[in-house]
Enzyme design. Sequence first.
Site, PDB file in Angstrom:
ATOM      1  N   SER A 137       0.821  -1.161   0.045  1.00 22.36           N
ATOM      2  CA  SER A 137       0.052   0.104   0.138  1.00 22.36           C
ATOM      3  C   SER A 137       0.901   1.192   0.029  1.00 22.36           C
ATOM      4  CB  SER A 137      -0.925   0.092   1.247  1.00 22.36           C
ATOM      5  OG  SER A 137      -1.383   1.313   1.420  1.00 22.36           O
ATOM      6  N   TYR A 150      -2.943  -0.244  10.557  1.00 20.73           N
ATOM      7  CA  TYR A 150      -3.077  -0.755   9.325  1.00 20.73           C
ATOM      8  C   TYR A 150      -1.464  -0.325   8.616  1.00 20.73           C
ATOM      9  CZ  TYR A 150      -4.442  -1.261   4.231  1.00 20.73           C
ATOM     10  OH  TYR A 150      -4.216  -1.404   2.907  1.00 20.73           O
TER      11      TYR A 150
HETATM   12  O1  NJP Z   1     -10.480  -5.125  -0.487  1.00 22.82           O
HETATM   13  P1  NJP Z   1     -11.975  -5.996  -0.449  1.00 22.82           P
HETATM   14  P2  NJP Z   1      -9.489  -5.021  -1.733  1.00 22.82           P
HETATM   15  N1  NJP Z   1      -9.497 -15.068   4.895  1.00 22.82           N
HETATM   16  O2  NJP Z   1     -12.446  -5.743   0.849  1.00 22.82           O
HETATM   17  C1  NJP Z   1     -10.676 -11.295   1.763  1.00 22.82           C
HETATM   18  C2  NJP Z   1      -5.148  -3.831  -0.308  1.00 22.82           C
HETATM   19  N2  NJP Z   1      -5.011  -2.238  -0.507  1.00 22.82           N
HETATM   20  O3  NJP Z   1      -9.720  -5.466  -2.802  1.00 22.82           O
HETATM   21  O4  NJP Z   1     -13.017 -13.825   2.924  1.00 22.82           O
HETATM   22  C3  NJP Z   1      -9.647 -15.034   3.589  1.00 22.82           C
HETATM   23  O5  NJP Z   1     -12.669  -5.471  -1.755  1.00 22.82           O
HETATM   24  C4  NJP Z   1     -12.105 -10.789   1.477  1.00 22.82           C
HETATM   25  O6  NJP Z   1     -12.925 -12.189   1.288  1.00 22.82           O
HETATM   26  P3  NJP Z   1     -13.880 -12.882   2.269  1.00 22.82           P
HETATM   27  C5  NJP Z   1      -5.898  -4.306   1.051  1.00 22.82           C
HETATM   28  O7  NJP Z   1      -5.086  -4.084   2.086  1.00 22.82           O
HETATM   29  C6  NJP Z   1      -6.536  -1.934  -0.878  1.00 22.82           C
HETATM   30  O8  NJP Z   1      -9.313  -3.532  -1.715  1.00 22.82           O
HETATM   31  O9  NJP Z   1     -14.856 -13.565   1.469  1.00 22.82           O
HETATM   32  N3  NJP Z   1      -9.794 -13.976   2.912  1.00 22.82           N
HETATM   33  C7  NJP Z   1     -12.091 -10.210   0.110  1.00 22.82           C
HETATM   34  O10 NJP Z   1     -11.987 -10.938  -0.754  1.00 22.82           O
HETATM   35  C8  NJP Z   1      -5.892  -5.823   0.675  1.00 22.82           C
HETATM   36  O11 NJP Z   1      -4.496  -6.401   1.232  1.00 22.82           O
HETATM   37  C9  NJP Z   1      -6.429  -0.535  -1.141  1.00 22.82           C
HETATM   38  O12 NJP Z   1     -14.405 -11.662   3.186  1.00 22.82           O
HETATM   39  C10 NJP Z   1     -10.052 -12.768   3.684  1.00 22.82           C
HETATM   40  C11 NJP Z   1     -10.671  -9.511   0.154  1.00 22.82           C
HETATM   41  O13 NJP Z   1      -9.824 -10.220   1.475  1.00 22.82           O
HETATM   42  C12 NJP Z   1      -6.008  -5.854  -0.878  1.00 22.82           C
HETATM   43  O14 NJP Z   1      -5.332  -4.592  -1.518  1.00 22.82           O
HETATM   44  C13 NJP Z   1      -5.597   0.181  -1.025  1.00 22.82           C
HETATM   45  C14 NJP Z   1     -10.022 -12.643   5.044  1.00 22.82           C
HETATM   46  C15 NJP Z   1     -10.901  -7.857   0.536  1.00 22.82           C
HETATM   47  O15 NJP Z   1     -11.485  -7.199  -0.555  1.00 22.82           O
HETATM   48  C16 NJP Z   1      -7.317  -6.310  -1.602  1.00 22.82           C
HETATM   49  O16 NJP Z   1      -8.153  -5.087  -0.720  1.00 22.82           O
HETATM   50  C17 NJP Z   1      -4.421  -0.325  -0.745  1.00 22.82           C
HETATM   51  C18 NJP Z   1      -9.889 -13.824   5.615  1.00 22.82           C
HETATM   52  N4  NJP Z   1      -9.594 -13.947   6.897  1.00 22.82           N
HETATM   53  C19 NJP Z   1      -4.086  -1.547  -0.538  1.00 22.82           C
HETATM   54  N5  NJP Z   1     -10.451 -11.571   5.573  1.00 22.82           N
HETATM   55  C20 NJP Z   1      -7.797   0.264  -1.630  1.00 22.82           C
HETATM   56  N6  NJP Z   1      -8.843  -0.535  -1.767  1.00 22.82           N
HETATM   57  O17 NJP Z   1      -7.900   1.366  -1.400  1.00 22.82           O
HETATM   58  C21 NJP Z   1     -10.403 -10.837   4.326  1.00 22.82           C
HETATM   59  O18 NJP Z   1      -3.066   0.464  -0.705  1.00 22.82           O
HETATM   60  N7  NJP Z   1     -10.611 -11.432   3.071  1.00 22.82           N
END
Ligand code: NJP
Length: 238
Positions: A137, A150
């Site tokens: 990030s 974070y």
């Molecule tokens: O977020 P979101 P993003 N076990 O909320 C999964 C980074 N990032 O795509 O388990 C397994 O749409 C959850 O799946 P589910 C950010 O830090 C973002 O934006 O089904 N999976 C979902 O598929 C992250 O590392 C921004 O609930 C787990 C996914 O994570 C990455 O990008 C900026 C889980 C989250 O999807 C993807 O984020 C930045 C678990 N225990 C970095 N907990 C930004 N969006 O602006 C959660 O700098 N998930």
Amino acid sequence: MDHLRILVTGASSGIGASLVNALASKGWRVAAFARNRAALESLQKANKGTGEVLAIAGDVTRPADVQRAVEETVSAWGGLDAVVPNAGLGYFDPLPQGQLQEWHEMVDVNIKGVLNTLHAALPVLAQNKGHVINIGSLAARQVFPNSGVYCATKHAVLAISESIRLEYRNDVAVTTINPGAVNTPFIDRTTNEALRSDYRPQFDEGMSPEFVADAIFTTLEARGRGVFSEITLRPDRR
Ligand code: NJP
């Protein structure tokens, strides 16, 4: 280039789901891992006829779940060429009002979840001269207000990448993708309502998750020509 075999965590939403679509549309084979099985299965359905998508339900905070994901992928396709430990979340709050349980959850998913995934995948990746794409990030290099924990987790991700680069030099390539705001449901998890609605417009105007997925595709496709160690992506505000 051969059709690569890739494991993506956090594949049910946002950047992960866009990445599954982008890779499958090139005919690549993608194991899509997250807790939301229904979302994974609809990704699988949507990509029928292009690349192969394996839907594997599990939680990155459980080492046995990610171990099983790696094993299922290897047994389906005979190996693994890349892993994208993308599952992650952020809860925004001023530090004095921070909630311990939310801090722990960020550490559990963003650091321990990445480590669980890498611990399971690195031995196979080393055998296959594979690639780790870690999702950092802007917060991996900078600390912002209201997001100290974070930021700490993403600084850790960058340190993990550097350590892989140093210690797997001849066997595994590593890239860290450092995006700014991406328009996904990421910010909607923040329980501090005032901050959530303050920040949402920045994310609405952020990059599309497809743009981030394209950058990841570019780093994978560079195989054999060079390694992007770190890529910073920012919204185009012009
Ligand atoms: O977020 P979101 P993003 N076990 O909320 C999964 C980074 N990032 O795509 O388990 C397994 O749409 C959850 O799946 P589910 C950010 O830090 C973002 O934006 O089904 N999976 C979902 O598929 C992250 O590392 C921004 O609930 C787990 C996914 O994570 C990455 O990008 C900026 C889980 C989250 O999807 C993807 O984020 C930045 C678990 N225990 C970095 N907990 C930004 N969006 O602006 C959660 O700098 N998930």
